[in-house]
Design an enzyme around this catalytic site. Structure first.
Site, PDB file in Angstrom:
ATOM      1  CD  GLU A 247      61.190  55.511  14.609  1.00 20.07           C
ATOM      2  OE1 GLU A 247      60.486  56.511  14.437  1.00 20.07           O
ATOM      3  OE2 GLU A 247      61.377  54.659  13.716  1.00 20.07           O
ATOM      4  CB  CYS A 281      59.992  62.920  17.957  1.00 18.78           C
ATOM      5  SG  CYS A 281      58.649  61.748  18.157  1.00 18.78           S
TER       6      CYS A 281
HETATM    7  P1  NAD Z   1      70.314  61.513  22.476  1.00 19.28           P
HETATM    8  O1  NAD Z   1      70.665  61.053  21.117  1.00 19.28           O
HETATM    9  O2  NAD Z   1      71.200  62.496  23.130  1.00 19.28           O
HETATM   10  O3  NAD Z   1      70.204  60.286  23.488  1.00 19.28           O
HETATM   11  C1  NAD Z   1      69.334  59.199  23.240  1.00 19.28           C
HETATM   12  C2  NAD Z   1      69.846  57.980  23.975  1.00 19.28           C
HETATM   13  O4  NAD Z   1      71.069  57.556  23.361  1.00 19.28           O
HETATM   14  C3  NAD Z   1      70.183  58.225  25.436  1.00 19.28           C
HETATM   15  O5  NAD Z   1      69.798  57.105  26.184  1.00 19.28           O
HETATM   16  C4  NAD Z   1      71.688  58.365  25.418  1.00 19.28           C
HETATM   17  O6  NAD Z   1      72.307  58.054  26.653  1.00 19.28           O
HETATM   18  C5  NAD Z   1      72.060  57.354  24.357  1.00 19.28           C
HETATM   19  N1  NAD Z   1      73.376  57.532  23.748  1.00 19.28           N
HETATM   20  C6  NAD Z   1      74.156  58.639  23.695  1.00 19.28           C
HETATM   21  N2  NAD Z   1      75.291  58.376  23.019  1.00 19.28           N
HETATM   22  C7  NAD Z   1      75.227  57.091  22.620  1.00 19.28           C
HETATM   23  C8  NAD Z   1      76.090  56.245  21.857  1.00 19.28           C
HETATM   24  N3  NAD Z   1      77.246  56.670  21.365  1.00 19.28           N
HETATM   25  N4  NAD Z   1      75.680  54.975  21.601  1.00 19.28           N
HETATM   26  C9  NAD Z   1      74.491  54.527  22.065  1.00 19.28           C
HETATM   27  N5  NAD Z   1      73.650  55.280  22.809  1.00 19.28           N
HETATM   28  C10 NAD Z   1      74.005  56.549  23.083  1.00 19.28           C
HETATM   29  O7  NAD Z   1      68.827  62.046  22.359  1.00 19.28           O
HETATM   30  P2  NAD Z   1      67.960  62.740  23.487  1.00 19.28           P
HETATM   31  O8  NAD Z   1      68.462  64.132  23.627  1.00 19.28           O
HETATM   32  O9  NAD Z   1      67.890  61.868  24.676  1.00 19.28           O
HETATM   33  O10 NAD Z   1      66.507  62.728  22.828  1.00 19.28           O
HETATM   34  C11 NAD Z   1      65.966  63.784  22.122  1.00 19.28           C
HETATM   35  C12 NAD Z   1      65.938  63.468  20.647  1.00 19.28           C
HETATM   36  O11 NAD Z   1      65.176  62.299  20.425  1.00 19.28           O
HETATM   37  C13 NAD Z   1      65.236  64.549  19.839  1.00 19.28           C
HETATM   38  O12 NAD Z   1      65.976  64.829  18.674  1.00 19.28           O
HETATM   39  C14 NAD Z   1      63.901  63.927  19.475  1.00 19.28           C
HETATM   40  O13 NAD Z   1      63.328  64.451  18.327  1.00 19.28           O
HETATM   41  C15 NAD Z   1      64.280  62.503  19.335  1.00 19.28           C
HETATM   42  N6  NAD Z   1      63.101  61.641  19.452  1.00 19.28           N
HETATM   43  C16 NAD Z   1      62.643  60.986  18.341  1.00 19.28           C
HETATM   44  C17 NAD Z   1      61.494  60.205  18.415  1.00 19.28           C
HETATM   45  C18 NAD Z   1      60.970  59.465  17.201  1.00 19.28           C
HETATM   46  O14 NAD Z   1      60.142  58.580  17.381  1.00 19.28           O
HETATM   47  N7  NAD Z   1      61.392  59.792  16.003  1.00 19.28           N
HETATM   48  C19 NAD Z   1      60.808  60.075  19.620  1.00 19.28           C
HETATM   49  C20 NAD Z   1      61.293  60.765  20.721  1.00 19.28           C
HETATM   50  C21 NAD Z   1      62.454  61.538  20.630  1.00 19.28           C
END
Ligand code: NAD
Length: 514
Positions: A247, A281
């Protein structure tokens, strides 16, 4: 100032982070990042606990989930306080998006899962159906890893966890490094509800901890976050041949037709862009307005945005909270500055709130934006309304589709049929007519992006089934007295098969059986 500093690096990536609140930049605690050993230990514990959890009936699991709902209601103030301190979101956003949504999810899945996942009998078509019977049973996958972003640290952990657990899985949840305390409450609540030890665990840490979870032998990863991280998660899951749902980000378009109810549309644009400080999002990032109503719509938007309240008290009447993370503030400022340098007009905002010491960005309205600007091409994730005048609805549709993203979107018109036709032409995961994004809150609606906004869909029936293996079991219709296919092969059998094919697909009577 960064919202977290690495205090010390201990042996084996046991990093300790010091966190600050975006509300006032004051310290709010430290976070010890789980290392590979911790994550592996949690997954082993989850695997053990899942065996007995899977033996429970849906109604037995539902008792725990219903209990968790009562605990959520009892502890709502504490959860909201934690979420607000950690994220800086407006108090009402915390109530709507974290508490109400979580309550609805606990209630819905505790009541509906048994019906959705009950074994089903299906008729097999053709001649095989005359002698064989098909049943499909939904078996839990085992241990599911859930990786959570910072913009909905409670709901985006508890909602997938409820679905996975109701389906009979155990879960290991990885919180975001910016919002670990809110996500940690999910484990707390289920523990208090009596959910057996190991069925729901939260491991805290940064991206490295998330990467460990993907590689720790789980049976599925349910990831919510950015596109860049989503790709890494997908690569890791592909290497291990485990399923994942992704997502990811969005850049949702709003189309305002010439026959829209402009008061409703203006209110929808403002909340669509500013709710959750724009860290949503499905937030409205691009607004295409028909030229005949553009000026009136802009006036209405301007009035509404100027009335928005922003303040550090986080009382129920403050509308727009802080930016949750300094990293996001950098992106917002970069996109707005790029737009302004390239000719966008600032109607209001476009700066940090000078009266507040935390990470507050003023709700902003920009006009004269174009598709070659970062703010229209990329996800800004801030309280920014970008208005572009269009000559026709056709132009709006073309512009809406001119994006690598496709998560949600909305169209505004008084003509229901026209709205439905426009909605279907948008290349995106889901659409709303005369409302901003309500899709995630309706479990009956499968939710998920197309293009770069994700893979797979979550919530409701499709979400629950995504935490299961649909196992077909085929059995004899008449208790083993049927003819069985197999050896020895003979010319007569081939002849017989040819006759059957001719009968089924050439003969009008045979077609009734095919
Ligand atoms: P991010 O990708 O930076 O981090 C998300 C999670 O992934 C965090 O817990 C982070 O620690 C973890 N992570 C980072 N590197 C990783 C790796 N290599 N392997 C596994 N996990 C890892 O995202 P963010 O900045 O926390 O969130 C914001 C983003 O999320 C925005 O782009 C937003 O649009 C999206 N989002 C999407 C939805 C949806 O339902 N489509 C909902 C909410 C947020």
């Amino acid at each position: 100032m960064s919202l977290y500093d690495i205090l010390e690096e201990q042996e084996q990536s046991h990093r300790i982070l010091k966190l600050r609140s975006p509300v006032n930049l004051e310290p709010i605690g430290t976070l010890t990042c789980a290392n590979q050993h911790d994550v592996s230990h949690a997954v082993k514990k989850a695997r053990k606990a899942q065996k007995d959890w899977a033996k429970l009936s849906f109604s037995q699991r539902a008792v725990y989930i219903q209990k968790a709902l009562q605990i959520l209601l009892d502890r709502q103030e504490e959860i909201v306080d934690t979420v607000v301190k950690e994220t800086g979101k407006a108090r009402t956003d915390a109530y709507n998006l974290e508490i109400f949504a979580a309550g609805d999810s606990l209630h819905y899945y505790s009541r509906k899962t048994a019906k959705i996942l009950k074994p089903v009998k299906k008729r097999i078509h053709g001649m095989l159906g005359l002698i064989k019977q098909l049943r499909i049973v939904y078996k839990p996958l085992g241990v599911c890893g859930i990786i959570v972003p910072w913009n909905g640290p409670f709901i985006l952990a508890i909602n997938p966890a409820i679905q996975a657990m109701m389906a009979g899985n155990s879960v290991v949840i990885k919180s975001s490094e910016v919002t670990p305390f809110s996500t940690g409450l999910v484990e707390d609540i289920f523990r208090e509800a009596g959910v057996p030890e190991g069925v729901c665990q939260v491991v805290q840490g940064d991206g490295q901890t998330g990467a460990y979870l993907c590689e720790a032998g789980v049976d599925k990863i349910s990831f919510t976050g950015s596109i860049a991280t989503g790709r890494r998660v997908a690569e890791s899951c592909a290497r291990q041949l485990i399923p994942c749902t992704l997502e990811l980000g969005g850049n949702d378009a709003m189309i305002v037709c010439e026959d829209a109810d402009l008061d409703r549309a203006a209110s929808g644009a403002v909340i669509g862009a500013c709710m959750n400080t724009g860290h949503f999002c499905c937030g409205t990032e691009r607004i295409y307005v028909h030229k005949d109503v553009y000026e009136t719509f802009l006036d209405k938007v301007k009035i509404r945005v100027k009335q928005l309240k922003q303040g550090p008290e986080h009382g129920a009447d403050e509308d727009v909270g802080a930016v949750f993370w300094d990293r996001q503030m950098t992106i917002i400022e970069d996109h707005v500055n790029d737009a302004v340098i390239n000719g966008a007009h600032v109607v209001c905002g476009a700066r940090r709130n000078p009266e507040l010491e935390g990470l507050y960005y003023e709700p902003t309205v920009l006009t004269d934006v174009r598709h070659d600007m970062k703010i229209m091409k990329e996800e800004t994730f801030g309280p920014i309304l970008c208005l572009q005048k269009v000559d026709s609805v056709e132009e709006a549709i073309t512009l809406a589709n001119d994006s690598p993203y496709g998560l949600n979107g909305n169209v505004w018109t008084k003509d229901k049929k026209k709205g439905f036709e426009i909605a279907q032409r948008i290349e995106t995961g889901s659409m709303c007519i005369n409302d901003m994004a309500v899709t995630y809150g309706a479990p009956e609606a499968p939710f998920g992006g197309v293009k770069s906004s994700g893979i797979g869909q979550v919530n409701g029936e499709v979400g629950l089934k995504g935490y299961c293996h649909a196992m077909p079991i085929i059995t004899d219709r008449f208790g083993g007295k049927e003819m069985q296919s197999g050896y020895p092969y003979t010319a007569e059998k081939v002849d017989g098969l040819k006759k059957v094919m001719n009968f089924l697909w050439r003969n009008p009577i045979g077609r009734l059986f095919s």
